[in-house]
Design a protein around this motif. Sequence first.
Motif, short mmCIF file in Angstrom:
data_model
loop_
_atom_site.label_atom_id
_atom_site.label_comp_id
_atom_site.label_asym_id
_atom_site.label_seq_id
_atom_site.Cartn_x
_atom_site.Cartn_y
_atom_site.Cartn_z
N GLY A 29 0.83 -1.21 0.00
CA GLY A 29 0.00 0.00 0.00
C GLY A 29 0.85 1.24 0.00
N MET A 30 1.91 1.20 0.79
CA MET A 30 2.80 2.37 0.86
C MET A 30 3.44 2.64 -0.49
SD MET A 30 5.92 2.94 3.49
CE MET A 30 7.41 2.81 2.58
N GLY A 386 9.00 -6.50 3.53
CA GLY A 386 9.50 -5.41 2.70
C GLY A 386 9.75 -5.84 1.27
N ILE A 387 10.38 -7.00 1.13
CA ILE A 387 10.70 -7.49 -0.23
C ILE A 387 9.40 -7.81 -0.99
CG2 ILE A 387 11.75 -9.38 -1.54
CD1 ILE A 387 13.98 -9.40 0.62
N SER A 391 7.95 -5.63 -4.01
CA SER A 391 7.83 -6.31 -5.31
C SER A 391 6.40 -6.27 -5.83
CB SER A 391 8.27 -7.78 -5.19
OG SER A 391 9.56 -7.83 -4.65
N PHE A 392 5.47 -6.62 -4.95
CA PHE A 392 4.07 -6.62 -5.38
C PHE A 392 3.59 -5.20 -5.68
CE2 PHE A 392 3.55 -10.74 -2.77
CZ PHE A 392 3.90 -11.50 -3.86
N GLY A 393 4.05 -4.27 -4.85
CA GLY A 393 3.69 -2.87 -5.07
C GLY A 393 4.20 -2.38 -6.41
N TRP A 394 5.45 -2.73 -6.70
CA TRP A 394 6.03 -2.34 -7.99
C TRP A 394 5.26 -3.00 -9.14
CZ3 TRP A 394 8.53 -5.53 -11.62
CH2 TRP A 394 9.11 -4.83 -12.68
N LEU A 416 12.23 4.64 -3.83
CA LEU A 416 11.03 4.34 -3.04
C LEU A 416 11.01 2.86 -2.64
CD1 LEU A 416 8.20 5.08 -1.93
CD2 LEU A 416 7.28 4.61 -4.19
N LEU A 417 11.41 1.99 -3.59
CA LEU A 417 11.39 0.55 -3.32
C LEU A 417 12.42 0.20 -2.24
CD1 LEU A 417 11.03 -0.82 -6.96
CD2 LEU A 417 9.25 -0.58 -5.23
#
Lengths: 451, 225
Positions: A29-30, A386-387, A391-394, A416-417
Motif C-alpha cells: 500500500g505504501m 519489505g521485499i 515487489s508486489f507494489g512495484w 522508493l522501493l
Amino acid sequence: MWKMGVQNLFSRPARSLLSILGLTVAIMGMVGLFSVARGIDALMSNTFKRVPGLIVLQTGAPVPLFSRLPEQWEPELKAMPELAVVNAELWQRANVVEGKMVVSPPRFLFGTDIATRKQLKHCVYQTAMIEGRFLIESDRNQPNVVVSRAIAKDYKKAIGDTLRINGDVLTIVGMYDTGLMLLDVAIIMDISTARTLTRFGEGSVSAYYLETQEGLDSETVAVTIEEHFRGREVPAIGSESLLTLNCGNGKSLLGNLLGSILNGTPKPTTNDTTIRENSEKSTALGETSDRAALSDTVDENMPVEVRSPEDWVERFEKINADLELILGVLTAIGVTVAVLSIVNTMLMSVTERVIEFGILKANGWTNGNVLRLILSESATIGVFGGIFGSSFGWGATVFINWKWSERIHLYASPGLLVFSVVFSIVMGTLGGLYPAWWATRMMPVDAIRRG
Amino acid sequence: MIIRAENITKTHRLGEHTVNALKGVSCEVPHGDFLFIVGPSGSGKSSLLYVMGALDEPTSGDIYIGEQRMAALTKKQRDEYRRLQVGFVFQSFNLLRNLNAIDNVLVPFFPQGVSPQLRKDATTLLERMGLGDRLLHRPNQLSGGEQQRVALVRAILKRPAVILADEPTGELDSQSGAEVFRILRELSSEIGSTVVVVTHDTRYIEAGDRILKMQDGQIIGEQTA
C-alpha cells in the motif's frame, strides 16, 4: 544467530506467514500510494522536459485553459529581441466527442498558429508524429486535426477518418504519440479553426508559447516580458468562450478549483463586467476570503505571468507535498496495523518460548544476545514483508500503468522501493522490541520455572 | 574451583504467601568434588543449585566462586561466569526444539560464533556418547536418554569448572539414569570439573564423593560416599 532466528520463525509457519502477509500488504500500500506522488513528479518532470519554452498566461491562470490574452499583444512580443519564436495558442475543452460526453481522461482542442509553430526548435507534437502529417499552411481555416494515438484508439479512428467534436466534424490528418499522459490529450488544429469551433472570443488567445534567443537566461527573459506589460489592462474579450466552463454566477468552477490547487486564481479581466460584478457579489456574501488570500500573491499591475518549465514543476511539487502528507497519514495507518500484528506475533512467540530464553541465559547468553535473537526474528518478518510488499507494489504500479496508461501514471522509483524495504525492516525490528524487552527482564531461573 | 555458600536465604512470594526456600544455608564445594544434594521436594536443593550457578540471586547471604564474591560481579560478569565456568544439566533436558542435536550442543557459542574446531569437538563428543548417527536429529526425534546425553555434551563441551545438574535422571528410566551418571562421572574426571547434582533419587548417589542432605531449606546432614 540470524539462522537460528529464521528457524524459530518458520517453526510456526502459519503465524509467521500471516505477519509477513500483514506487513506485505502495508508496504505494498505504501509503495502504491507514494508511487502516485512520485508518478506526478516524474510525469511533470518528463512533460516539461519536452516543452522547454516559456509560456505567457493571464496572471493567476493555473493553466492555459483558463487564461485569456489579447491577440494584439502578439506583435509586441514578436518585436522583443530576446524572443526567437512567439506562437499563439488557443485551448478549449472538448466536451462531447463522437456523441459521448468526455469526462476522463479529458480531451482538449488545441489551436496553434501553424506558421510560427513550424519555426519552433522544440515542437513536442511535431517530433512525436507517428502517422500521417503535422499541420501545414493549407490546413489554415480547415477542419483538419492531428490527434494522439490514445485519442485515435479511444474512438477507433485512423488517418482520414472524421471525428465529431462538440457537434463539428473534423478530419484526422495526422497522429502523434508523446507517451506522456498530460500531452497526449490535445486535438491539434489551426488556431482560426479552433476559434470558430469553440466560439472563442475574437481578438483573444489563451496563451503564447515562446522560444528565447539562444544563450539567454529564461528567467531573465520572463521578467523582461512581465515588466513590458506591467500596468497594462487586458482588454475586453468575448465572454462566450467561457460559457462551457462557467456556472451561473460567472465563476469557473473547474477554474477556481484548479486555481485553488495551484495556489493561483485567474484574475478577472478588467473589463469583464459580468465576472467582476459577480465577484463583488461573492465578496459581499463573504465567499471569497480564500480567493482574496490567494490573490495576495498576485501583482495587480501585472496582467501576464511568464512561466518556465521549472515554474510548472515547482507548482506541482507544492501540490505533491500536500499529497505526500495525506499519503503519509494513510500509510502510517496501514503500517501501524501491520506493526501491531508483528508485536502480537512476537509477543505470542516469546511468551511460548520463555523456557528457551531461560536455557539460553543459563548457557551464558546475555540479555543482549537474547534481545538480538528476538529482534532478528521480527526483522526477518520485516525483510520478507519489505521485499514482498515492494515487489508486489512495484508489480501493481506496472500493471496499473499498463492497464490505465491514459488515466494514471504511477512511478515506484528504485529509491522508493529500497526505502520501503528498509522501512519495513525497521518497522519489523521495532515490532519485536517490546517482546524482546519482556523476554530479557526475567532471571534465567524464573524463565525456566515459568516454562 | 571452590564454590562457597555463606548463610544463604532465598524467599519466594507465591501470591500472598511467602516461601522461605533457603534458610541460612552454608556449604563449600571443593575443586573436583562430585557432590550430591539430596532431599525431598521443596527442601530447597534446586534453589541452592540455581543460586550457585548464578541463575538466581539469593535474598541474603553470599556465594563465593573461589575468592570472588558473586554479588560483586556485574551482570555481564555473571553472564560470562555462566557461559565459561558453568555447565547446566536440567531434569527435562531443556533442549531447543528447533535445533538439531549438534546445534543444541553448540548453542551456547552462537553469539560468539562457532569455530570449525568447536564443531568438530562437539561432533566427537556426541559420537562418543553414541549419538554419531543422531547429530542432525531434533529433540523430538530423540529418546529421553539421548536427549539427556545431548544436554550433557552441551554442558561439558566448554570444559566448565563446575557442572550443575538438577534432577538429571528425573525423566529417565533406571538404565538411562545410570548411564548418565557414568558419563557425567567419566567426563568430569577427564576435564577436572566440580560437579553438583541435585536429586531426590538416592539410587545413584554412590557415584558421588559427598552427599548433602537438605530439608525445609536447611542442610540437615552431610556424608561422604
